[in-house]
Each structure stands twice: as structure tokens, then as C-alpha cells.
Write a protein that holds these residues in place. Structure first.
Motif, mmCIF file in Angstrom:
data_model
loop_
_atom_site.group_PDB
_atom_site.id
_atom_site.type_symbol
_atom_site.label_atom_id
_atom_site.label_comp_id
_atom_site.label_asym_id
_atom_site.label_seq_id
_atom_site.Cartn_x
_atom_site.Cartn_y
_atom_site.Cartn_z
ATOM 1 N N GLY A 4 0.762 -1.319 0.097
ATOM 2 C CA GLY A 4 -0.047 -0.114 0.091
ATOM 3 C C GLY A 4 0.593 1.257 0.088
ATOM 4 N N ILE A 5 2.046 1.216 0.811
ATOM 5 C CA ILE A 5 2.952 2.310 0.933
ATOM 6 C C ILE A 5 3.602 2.438 -0.360
ATOM 7 N N PHE A 6 4.005 1.487 -0.892
ATOM 8 C CA PHE A 6 4.884 1.652 -2.254
ATOM 9 C C PHE A 6 3.877 2.073 -3.404
ATOM 10 N N ALA A 7 2.439 1.616 -3.559
ATOM 11 C CA ALA A 7 1.756 2.022 -4.540
ATOM 12 C C ALA A 7 1.285 3.364 -4.358
ATOM 13 N N GLY A 8 0.892 3.727 -3.055
ATOM 14 C CA GLY A 8 0.594 5.175 -2.898
ATOM 15 C C GLY A 8 1.647 6.149 -3.391
ATOM 16 N N VAL A 9 2.827 5.958 -2.992
ATOM 17 C CA VAL A 9 3.981 6.586 -3.327
ATOM 18 C C VAL A 9 4.370 6.840 -4.761
ATOM 19 N N LEU A 10 4.342 5.624 -5.339
ATOM 20 C CA LEU A 10 4.348 5.721 -6.903
ATOM 21 C C LEU A 10 3.401 6.373 -7.498
#
Length: 259
Positions: A4-10
Motif C-alpha cells: 500500500g505504501i509503495f503503490a501510494g508513493v508511486l
């Protein structure tokens, strides 16, 4: 949660839809829990579509305030996108997961090559095709996006920019397309899909609720962080790095299917 963190940042940093990140991560993660590759792919696809619903609503609100959502285009395309979604999401509940893995691998590989090669996003045509051509485009975007669990931006943004469509409007309109794809797609897979015997805990239909609950809040929370980083970092170089990672991921999924 890390997904979730990775997808949000990207999403905030590069304007990349969460599905193109969430699907492969869940696909490999579920296999680590002892889920078969076939089951892992269909559950990852359905769960990804479910996570796109709330994030697309937030994105639509943001883009519409800036006037970047083309509602006239959506009015022309909505029915065709929906037809494609219903057919595609129904097929997900019926076909072998290996075909979905292969399809996602192909789309991910082509998307990565598009990011690496067409960096200037030069238009090949001066305007969108006639009604028949646009109906085919909408149906295809809905069909293939629902089949592999992505929100449509991965396909619609590069496709629209090929036809000299303004990039900022393509991104904003893609957010609305994502809702048309994800909501009926996720509901179809939730209520019509049969839960595989080896599905991870918390799976209803084909949607893993635990994955949904872990991913969505963090994707929404960290998207603004990505947007802030976009101002400070060289987004073009980062996009190339992501494209290389996506290319490796797509090829890895194809190898798992054919080797």
C-alpha cells in the motif's frame, strides 16, 4: 501494508496506477503463503480492483477540481467500458489463472517498454478516431484492465496520448475510467467468483478482504507523499527505474507461465 505504501508513493510520484504494482506483489506474496499460482493470480486481480475503487474516488475529486476530467469523453465511452469490464471480470471467474498471469505479464512488459521508449509521448495521430473506433478503444480498455486487475490508466493514458489528447486530461479522465472499471469488476468477482480451496484467510469470492484493508488506507495516505517527492526528485529518471522493475516483473511472470 508495504504494498500500500509503495503503490501510494508511486501513484503520487509518477502517476502510475496502483494495480500495476499491487497485482504482481500480491501474486508472489500469496504464493509465499502456499497458494497455487493460478489461485494467487485471480485473487490478486480481484483484490487489486477492489482497492482501486476508493483511491479512484479520491483521484477523481482532485482532478475534477482542476478541470482535468473529460466528462464528454466519459459519456461516450462509459457503456463500452462497462460492457468490456463485465465480460472481462466474468471471464476471470471462469478461466485458468495461468492465462491471466500471461496476460498481465504481456501488459506489464509492453507498459514498461512504452515508458522506456516513448519518453516524449509524441502523438502518432492528430485526433481521436470516429465513434466506432472509440467504442472499440473503450471496450478493450475495460476488458483487458478488468482481466488483470488494473484501473485503466496503464492502458488509457498512453492510448489517448497517441491521439494527441492532452496528457493532463488523459490522466484525470483515466481516474474516472478507473472507477467505471474497478467497481463493477470487483463486485462481479466478489459475488460471482468461487473462492479457491487454497485461498488465503479472509478471502470472500475472489477478493481478499485482509489485503484490501491493509492496502487501501496506506495507498491513500502515501499518495500525497509521492506528490511532494515529485517536486523534489527527477520524476523522469525515477519513471525509467520503475519501468525497468516493471519489465523484470512482467518477464518473470511470463517465465513462470511458459518455462
Amino acid at each position: 501494508m508495504a504494498t500500500g505504501i509503495f503503490a501510494g508513493v508511486l501513484a503520487g510520484l509518477l502517476g502510475v496506477g496502483g494495480g500495476i504494482v499491487i497485482v504482481p506483489v500480491l501474486f508472489f506474496l500469496f504464493q509465499g503463503f502456499g497458494v497455487s499460482p493460478d489461485s494467487a493470480m485471480v485473487i490478486a486481480t480481484a483484490t487489486s480492483l477492489a482497492t482501486i475503487v476508493p483511491t479512484s474516488l479520491s483521484s477523481i475529486y482532485s482532478h475534477s477540481k482542476k478541470g482535468n476530467v473529460d466528462f464528454a469523453l466519459l459519456k461516450r465511452w462509459a457503456v463500452f467500458i462497462l460492457v468490456g469490464v463485465l465480460i472481462g471480470s466474468w471471464l476471470v471467474t471462469r478461466v485458468d489463472g495461468v492465462w491471466l498471469t500471461a496476460l498481465f505479464g504481456i501488459i506489464a512488459t509492453l507498459s514498461a517498454l512504452n515508458m522506456l521508449i516513448r519518453t516524449n509521448k509524441s502523438a502518432l495521430f492528430q485526433q481521436l478516431p470516429a465513434k466506432l473506433g472509440q467504442s472499440v478503444m473503450g471496450s478493450a480498455i475495460g476488458f483487458f484492465s478488468s482481466m488483470v486487475g488494473i484501473g485503466g490508466g496503464t492502458l488509457s493514458v498512453p492510448l489517448l496520448t497517441l491521439y494527441n489528447y492532452p496528457a493532463h486530461k488523459a490522466v484525470g479522465t483515466a481516474a474516472a475510467i478507473g472507477l467505471i472499471i474497478s467497481l463493477p469488476g470487483a463486485l462481479t468477482m466478489l459475488f460471482i467468483g468461487s473462492t479457491p480451496l487454497d485461498a488465503p484467510a479472509g478471502t470472500f469470492g475472489l477478493v481478499n478482504i485482509i489485503g484490501f484493508v491493509c492496502i487501501v488506507p496506506l495507498t491513500v495516505l502515501f499518495a500525497p507523499v509521492g506528490a511532494t517527492l515529485a517536486v523534489k526528485l527527477n520524476a523522469r529518471n525515477l519513471k525509467k527505474v520503475f519501468a525497468v522493475i516493471l519489465l523484470i516483473t512482467g518477464l518473470r511472470m511470463l517465465v513462470q507461465v511458459f518455462m
